[in-house]
Design an enzyme around this catalytic site. Structure first.
Site, PDB file in Angstrom:
ATOM      1  N   ARG A 149       0.321   6.939  10.210  1.00  0.00           N
ATOM      2  CA  ARG A 149       1.252   6.292   9.275  1.00  0.00           C
ATOM      3  C   ARG A 149       2.253   5.492  10.088  1.00  0.00           C
ATOM      4  O   ARG A 149       2.875   6.034  11.010  1.00  0.00           O
ATOM      5  CB  ARG A 149       2.003   7.307   8.419  1.00  0.00           C
ATOM      6  CG  ARG A 149       3.217   6.688   7.723  1.00  0.00           C
ATOM      7  CD  ARG A 149       3.888   7.561   6.718  1.00  0.00           C
ATOM      8  NE  ARG A 149       3.093   7.680   5.514  1.00  0.00           N
ATOM      9  CZ  ARG A 149       3.565   8.097   4.337  1.00  0.00           C
ATOM     10  NH1 ARG A 149       4.832   8.426   4.201  1.00  0.00           N
ATOM     11  NH2 ARG A 149       2.774   8.179   3.290  1.00  0.00           N
ATOM     12  N   HIS A 170      -2.036   1.387   1.514  1.00  0.00           N
ATOM     13  CA  HIS A 170      -1.899   2.857   1.430  1.00  0.00           C
ATOM     14  C   HIS A 170      -3.174   3.411   0.767  1.00  0.00           C
ATOM     15  O   HIS A 170      -3.147   3.882  -0.368  1.00  0.00           O
ATOM     16  CB  HIS A 170      -0.649   3.186   0.595  1.00  0.00           C
ATOM     17  CG  HIS A 170      -0.188   4.598   0.704  1.00  0.00           C
ATOM     18  ND1 HIS A 170      -0.765   5.524   1.550  1.00  0.00           N
ATOM     19  CD2 HIS A 170       0.804   5.268   0.055  1.00  0.00           C
ATOM     20  CE1 HIS A 170      -0.141   6.682   1.419  1.00  0.00           C
ATOM     21  NE2 HIS A 170       0.811   6.555   0.521  1.00  0.00           N
ATOM     22  N   GLN A 218      -3.659   6.999  -0.897  1.00  0.00           N
ATOM     23  CA  GLN A 218      -2.956   7.093  -2.184  1.00  0.00           C
ATOM     24  C   GLN A 218      -3.854   6.547  -3.309  1.00  0.00           C
ATOM     25  O   GLN A 218      -3.846   7.065  -4.433  1.00  0.00           O
ATOM     26  CB  GLN A 218      -1.651   6.292  -2.109  1.00  0.00           C
ATOM     27  CG  GLN A 218      -0.843   6.287  -3.391  1.00  0.00           C
ATOM     28  CD  GLN A 218      -0.130   7.600  -3.667  1.00  0.00           C
ATOM     29  OE1 GLN A 218       0.536   8.132  -2.796  1.00  0.00           O
ATOM     30  NE2 GLN A 218      -0.266   8.124  -4.874  1.00  0.00           N
ATOM     31  N   ASP A 228       6.800   1.809  -8.177  1.00  0.00           N
ATOM     32  CA  ASP A 228       7.081   2.319  -6.828  1.00  0.00           C
ATOM     33  C   ASP A 228       8.554   2.021  -6.538  1.00  0.00           C
ATOM     34  O   ASP A 228       9.182   1.214  -7.253  1.00  0.00           O
ATOM     35  CB  ASP A 228       6.168   1.586  -5.823  1.00  0.00           C
ATOM     36  CG  ASP A 228       6.336   2.079  -4.384  1.00  0.00           C
ATOM     37  OD1 ASP A 228       6.866   3.188  -4.187  1.00  0.00           O
ATOM     38  OD2 ASP A 228       5.922   1.336  -3.464  1.00  0.00           O
ATOM     39  N   CYS A 232       3.686   6.757  -7.004  1.00  0.00           N
ATOM     40  CA  CYS A 232       3.183   7.406  -5.784  1.00  0.00           C
ATOM     41  C   CYS A 232       4.163   8.451  -5.259  1.00  0.00           C
ATOM     42  O   CYS A 232       3.761   9.374  -4.556  1.00  0.00           O
ATOM     43  CB  CYS A 232       2.894   6.360  -4.717  1.00  0.00           C
ATOM     44  SG  CYS A 232       4.292   5.281  -4.359  1.00  0.00           S
ATOM     45  N   ARG A 254      -3.492  14.013  -4.059  1.00  0.00           N
ATOM     46  CA  ARG A 254      -3.487  13.494  -2.678  1.00  0.00           C
ATOM     47  C   ARG A 254      -4.278  14.428  -1.762  1.00  0.00           C
ATOM     48  O   ARG A 254      -5.030  13.994  -0.906  1.00  0.00           O
ATOM     49  CB  ARG A 254      -2.049  13.367  -2.141  1.00  0.00           C
ATOM     50  CG  ARG A 254      -1.126  12.409  -2.869  1.00  0.00           C
ATOM     51  CD  ARG A 254      -1.586  10.975  -2.792  1.00  0.00           C
ATOM     52  NE  ARG A 254      -1.894  10.553  -1.427  1.00  0.00           N
ATOM     53  CZ  ARG A 254      -0.977  10.288  -0.474  1.00  0.00           C
ATOM     54  NH1 ARG A 254       0.297  10.334  -0.754  1.00  0.00           N
ATOM     55  NH2 ARG A 254      -1.349   9.909   0.734  1.00  0.00           N
TER      56      ARG A 254
END
Ligand code: CP
Ligand code: NVA
Length: 330
Positions: A108, A135, A138, A231, A272, A317
């Site tokens: 990440r 991402h 996700q 988001d 998310c 996730r």
């Protein structure tokens, strides 16, 4: 054709066919069933994975740790300050060292080129746990959640509200195109996704029966939507100085009761996470003091409503990341 992902990296959904994404979603469902039934599945005993984080995380880190351990892997976590990467050692050198010790690498961080370089030099599968551009893990959780809640992916009217050119906006547009959803970015023009990526998404959607639409009109963009997604307004790595402008641009795109009422009566709300829906965080409280707003991208009422599926999404996730680790290392 049977799907075999052994040895593959998972850097962005653009690299995966709809069939391969379908395979990962079905595998996720099977891992979820086993986890809930308490059936052991330590199928990767003896393997080791390393998690490199140059940005903070709750869900992604914990998902990789739990999924890795459930599969029987040894798991090493390296936080932003505790490796030589970037400061004293290049990405290419780090990749070649880690590839000698580990069977898989999660990363990440900031640039998509970094996760690509890790994949190019390490010789083992690399999984993108979020970059500024994409991402992808996700996306699997989001697609799984939509399918669980609505019973289908193809033909779903999906609306993303907010910064449509950040990692989430980019990724959701591609994910929807790949799986035949009708994607709408409902955002100010200044925050529309890059033209080249939109064109790529349109080409993919033309093959899958999906579609891509960009609009700044909230009423039009949210009408009859099956999914309303948002988001945070300022992403990790962006300077605090952008808050004022971002609030100005995005306040009209807040997900509130009016937006949900304009969507389909059976619409779900997704995010998310983490989310600023109240002032119970340090940043939330600071923004409230400085700008006088107590909720940002989504109101607390929508966040806490029955239509909100954000915690099921967060749980997914782990199941979907487990599928990615297993499919690429088995
Ligand atoms: N959604 C997500 O990636 O959460 P974290 O930043 O907590 O990993
Ligand atoms: N756009 C957000 C996503 C967090 C999961 C960020 O990059 O901070």
């Amino acid at each position: 054709m049977p799907v075999n992902l052994r040895g593959r990296s998972f850097l962005k959904l653009l690299d995966y066919t709809p069939q391969e994404i379908r395979y990962l979603l079905d595998l996720s469902k099977e891992f979820k069933r086993m986890k809930l039934a308490g059936e052991p599945h330590r199928w990767l005993t003896g393997k080791n994975i390393v998690l490199l984080f140059e940005k903070t995380s709750t869900r992604t880190r914990c998902s990789f740790e739990v999924a890795g351990r459930d599969l029987g892997c040894g798991v090493t976590y390296l936080d932003p300050g505790s490796s030589q990467m970037g400061k004293k050692e290049s990405i290419a050198d780090t990749a070649r060292v880690l590839g000698r010790m580990y069977d898989g690498i999660e990363y990440r961080g900031f640039a998509q080129q970094t996760v690509q370089a890790l994949a190019d030099y390490s010789g083992v599968p690399v999984w993108n746990g979020l970059t500024d551009q994409f991402h992808p893990t996700q996306m699997l959780a989001d697609l799984l959640t939509i399918e669980e809640k609505l019973g289908r992916l193809k033909g779903v009217n999906f609306t993303y509200m907010g910064d449509a050119r950040n990692n989430m906006g980019n990724s959701l547009m591609i994910a929807c195109a790949k799986m035949g959803l009708h994607f709408t970015a409902c955002a100010p023009e200044a925050l529309f996704p890059a033209k080249e990526l939109v064109e790529q998404a349109e080409q993919i959607a033309a093959q899958t029966g999906g579609s891509v639409r960009l609009t700044s009109d909230v009423n039009e963009g949210t009408r009859d939507a099956d999914v309303i997604y948002t988001d945070i307004w300022v992403s990790m790595g962006e300077p605090d100085s952008v808050w004022a402008e971002r609030i100005r641009l995005l306040q009209p795109y807040q997900v509130n009761e009016k937006v949900m009422a304009n969507a389909s009566p059976t619409a779900i709300f997704m995010h998310c996470l983490p989310s600023f829906h109240d002032t119970k965080t340090t940043i939330g409280a600071e923004i409230a003091e400085k700008f006088g707003i107590t909720q940002m991208e989504v109101t607390d009422q929508v966040f806490e409503s029955k239509q909100s599926v954000v915690f099921d999404e967060a749980e997914n996730r782990m199941h979907t990341i487990k599928a990615v680790i297993y499919a690429t290392l088995c």
